[in-house]
Structure formats: structure tokens, C-alpha cells
Write a protein that holds these residues in place. Structure first.
Motif, PDB file in Angstrom:
ATOM      1  N   SER A  43       9.378-113.749 -55.444  1.00  0.00           N
ATOM      2  CA  SER A  43       9.825-114.281 -56.728  1.00  0.00           C
ATOM      3  C   SER A  43       8.663-114.789 -57.573  1.00  0.00           C
ATOM      4  CB  SER A  43      10.795-115.440 -56.492  1.00  0.00           C
ATOM      5  OG  SER A  43      10.134-116.504 -55.812  1.00  0.00           O
ATOM      6  N   ARG A  92       3.913-118.282 -58.331  1.00  0.00           N
ATOM      7  CA  ARG A  92       3.323-119.442 -58.995  1.00  0.00           C
ATOM      8  C   ARG A  92       2.809-120.453 -57.965  1.00  0.00           C
ATOM      9  NH1 ARG A  92       7.525-121.154 -61.279  1.00  0.00           N
ATOM     10  NH2 ARG A  92       7.295-120.049 -63.252  1.00  0.00           N
ATOM     11  N   ASP A  93       3.612-120.718 -56.942  1.00  0.00           N
ATOM     12  CA  ASP A  93       3.191-121.670 -55.907  1.00  0.00           C
ATOM     13  C   ASP A  93       1.927-121.198 -55.190  1.00  0.00           C
ATOM     14  OD1 ASP A  93       5.326-123.308 -56.503  1.00  0.00           O
ATOM     15  OD2 ASP A  93       6.529-122.709 -54.762  1.00  0.00           O
ATOM     16  N   HIS A 107       9.735-123.603 -49.184  1.00  0.00           N
ATOM     17  CA  HIS A 107      10.741-122.584 -49.489  1.00  0.00           C
ATOM     18  C   HIS A 107      11.663-122.486 -48.271  1.00  0.00           C
ATOM     19  CE1 HIS A 107       9.032-120.601 -53.194  1.00  0.00           C
ATOM     20  NE2 HIS A 107       8.079-121.469 -52.857  1.00  0.00           N
ATOM     21  N   GLU A 116       8.629-117.748 -58.738  1.00  0.00           N
ATOM     22  CA  GLU A 116       8.391-119.099 -58.236  1.00  0.00           C
ATOM     23  C   GLU A 116       7.386-119.093 -57.089  1.00  0.00           C
ATOM     24  OE1 GLU A 116      10.810-122.898 -56.276  1.00  0.00           O
ATOM     25  OE2 GLU A 116      11.798-120.945 -56.486  1.00  0.00           O
ATOM     26  N   LEU A 117       7.553-118.163 -56.146  1.00  0.00           N
ATOM     27  CA  LEU A 117       6.627-118.110 -55.019  1.00  0.00           C
ATOM     28  C   LEU A 117       5.242-117.689 -55.480  1.00  0.00           C
ATOM     29  CD1 LEU A 117       5.981-118.369 -52.054  1.00  0.00           C
ATOM     30  CD2 LEU A 117       6.916-116.070 -51.680  1.00  0.00           C
ATOM     31  N   SER A 137       3.977-111.218 -52.293  1.00  0.00           N
ATOM     32  CA  SER A 137       3.795-112.282 -53.283  1.00  0.00           C
ATOM     33  C   SER A 137       2.371-112.827 -53.244  1.00  0.00           C
ATOM     34  CB  SER A 137       4.795-113.411 -53.032  1.00  0.00           C
ATOM     35  OG  SER A 137       6.123-112.953 -53.188  1.00  0.00           O
ATOM     36  N   PHE A 192       0.969-117.975 -65.722  1.00  0.00           N
ATOM     37  CA  PHE A 192       1.217-119.344 -65.258  1.00  0.00           C
ATOM     38  C   PHE A 192       0.270-120.323 -65.972  1.00  0.00           C
ATOM     39  CE2 PHE A 192       2.159-116.828 -61.224  1.00  0.00           C
ATOM     40  CZ  PHE A 192       3.499-116.646 -61.576  1.00  0.00           C
TER      41      PHE A 192
END
Length: 239
Positions: free
Chosen positions: A95, A100-101, A87, A97-98, A139, A153
Motif C-alpha cells: 500500500s 510511506r512508512d 502493521h 501507507e506502507l 513495498s 511523500f
């Protein structure tokens, strides 16, 4: 006043997740060295490569340099696995996205403890914490729950990453709301070496925080005043 409790020792694996190279070395590495000595497995996950962290070095040059310094720092405390999510440094968002990662990382590594650094608004008092630290921590805490829920997810399970509900504790180093501590006397010298491994960053930083020995020893001694006079690293324990 001894107001910090002994950190529970009921875990064997740790996933340490922070925003930047040097974040762990400025707070938790003496504890990490102590855990590695005790046979615990510790893995580092960096959300960025710290490429925006040195004013005089462009990000394309800085990112690989700081990655190399972070790997050297990890080796000083016995950590062999260091991963990066890539990132962008300085603009980390809390987010989906974060989350999920980080959920994917938790499912893959299956830790019993997840560690980060202070995600609170301040460091205690008027010193404002960075958005990268705040957003990474929030997160990560959310991702611990996500990792155990197969209906969040769902693409992760399809990719072979089964849900993981085995996280016993989230530990927050450097928190102004610290509740627990771990004695770290045997790990202090390696913690100093791990911070010194960030040589380029420290040289650019200058000032008191560039003195690795003074910073680390001062930190563990101040915490020790709240923990029976023993050099220690403190944590806020969530869960």
C-alpha cells in the motif's frame, strides 16, 4: 557448481526490513553477525509484531511476546536497534501507507544497503510464499526509490526527513534467484542462537523448522556448495 558471486563489501550500514519476528533468523542472521563483526551498522525494522503467528496464543498476548523474542534474537548477532511499524500481521498490503512508512525509515536511517527476505511468489518450486513476505518486499523496493524523490511523500521532508539516494544495493535473502553470497563461518553459532531465541514460536511450530541448529547449518552448507565449499548466505542483489 560455484555459481554465486562474492557479495560486494562497499557498504557500512544496513537497514533490514521484514514482515515478522523470525524472518531474518530463518535466512540472513549469519550474514548479519558477520557484518557486525566487520564494523557495519545493522538496524532491524519489523513491519508487524508477529501477533497472528501462534495459533494457541491470542494476538494481544502474542505480539509483546514475539517482540521480546525478536529483540533477544537481534542481540545474539550484535544488533542493538529493533523497530516495529505495527502493521497488522497476516494482512500486510503493498500500500501507499506502507511505502510511506518504509520511505520514512530509509530517510531516517540513511542506509547504504537495504535487506529483506524473499518477495518472489514461491521459494523455488511449488512452495508458495506468504502475502506478507511478498507485499513487504515489493513495498520496500518501491520505497527505496520513494526515499530519494523529494516530490513523493512531501510530508516527510516537511517533517525533517530529507531525501536519501544513498542506497547502493537491495539484498534479498532466501531468494530463488540468488546471485551473490557472503561467507559466514564465524557467524553461524550466533545465527543458531538468534533463531533459538524465538523459543515460544519454535515450540509452537514444531517439525524440522523448529530445529534451529539443523536448519541454519543445513542452509549455510547447501549455499556453500555453490560458493567454493565455504558456509555462506546467498542474496539476490537488486541495484
Amino acid at each position: 557448481m560455484d555459481d554465486l558471486q562474492q557479495l560486494p563489501d562497499d557498504f557500512s550500514s544496513v537497514l533490514a526490513v521484514v514482515a515478522h519476528p523470525d524472518d531474518l533468523e530463518y535466512g540472513a542472521s549469519a550474514a548479519i553477525a558477520t557484518w557486525v563483526d566487520a564494523g557495519k551498522t545493522v538496524t532491524y525494522m519489523l513491519v508487524t509484531r508477529g501477533e497472528a503467528g501462534i495459533d494457541g496464543i491470542d494476538p494481544e498476548t502474542c505480539g509483546p511476546l514475539r517482540e521480546a523474542e525478536q529483540r533477544a534474537a537481534a542481540a545474539c548477532v550484535g544488533v542493538e536497534v529493533v523497530e516495529f511499524l505495527d502493521h497488522r500481521d497476516g494482512v500486510i498490503e503493498a500500500s501507499i501507507e506502507l511505502r510511506r512508512d518504509l520511505s520514512a525509515a530509509i530517510r531516517r536511517h540513511r542506509p547504504e544497503v537495504v535487506l529483506t527476505i524473499n518477495h518472489r511468489d514461491t521459494w523455488g518450486g511449488s512452495s508458495w510464499n506468504s502475502a506478507d513476505h511478498r507485499n513487504t518486499g515489493v513495498s520496500l523496493i518501491d520505497a527505496v526509490g520513494d526515499a530519494g524523490n523529494r516530490w513523493i511523500f512531501t510530508e516527510l521532508e516537511r517533517a525533517g526527513l530529507q531525501p536519501w539516494n544513498g542506497v547502493k544495493h537491495v539484498l534479498v535473502a532466501g531468494s530463488p534467484n540468488a546471485t551473490h553470497a557472503v561467507e559466514v563461518g564465524a557467524g553461524v553459532e550466533r545465527a543458531i542462537a538468534s533463531l533459538e531465541a524465538h523459543a515460544t514460536y519454535l515450540d509452537a511450530l514444531g517439525g524440522d523448522m523448529a530445529d534451529a541448529r539443523a536448519f541454519v547449518t543445513g542452509q549455510v552448507e547447501r549455499t556453500g556448495e555453490r560458493f567454493g565449499g565455504r558456509p555462506a548466505v546467498s542474496f539476490e542483489v537488486i541495484g
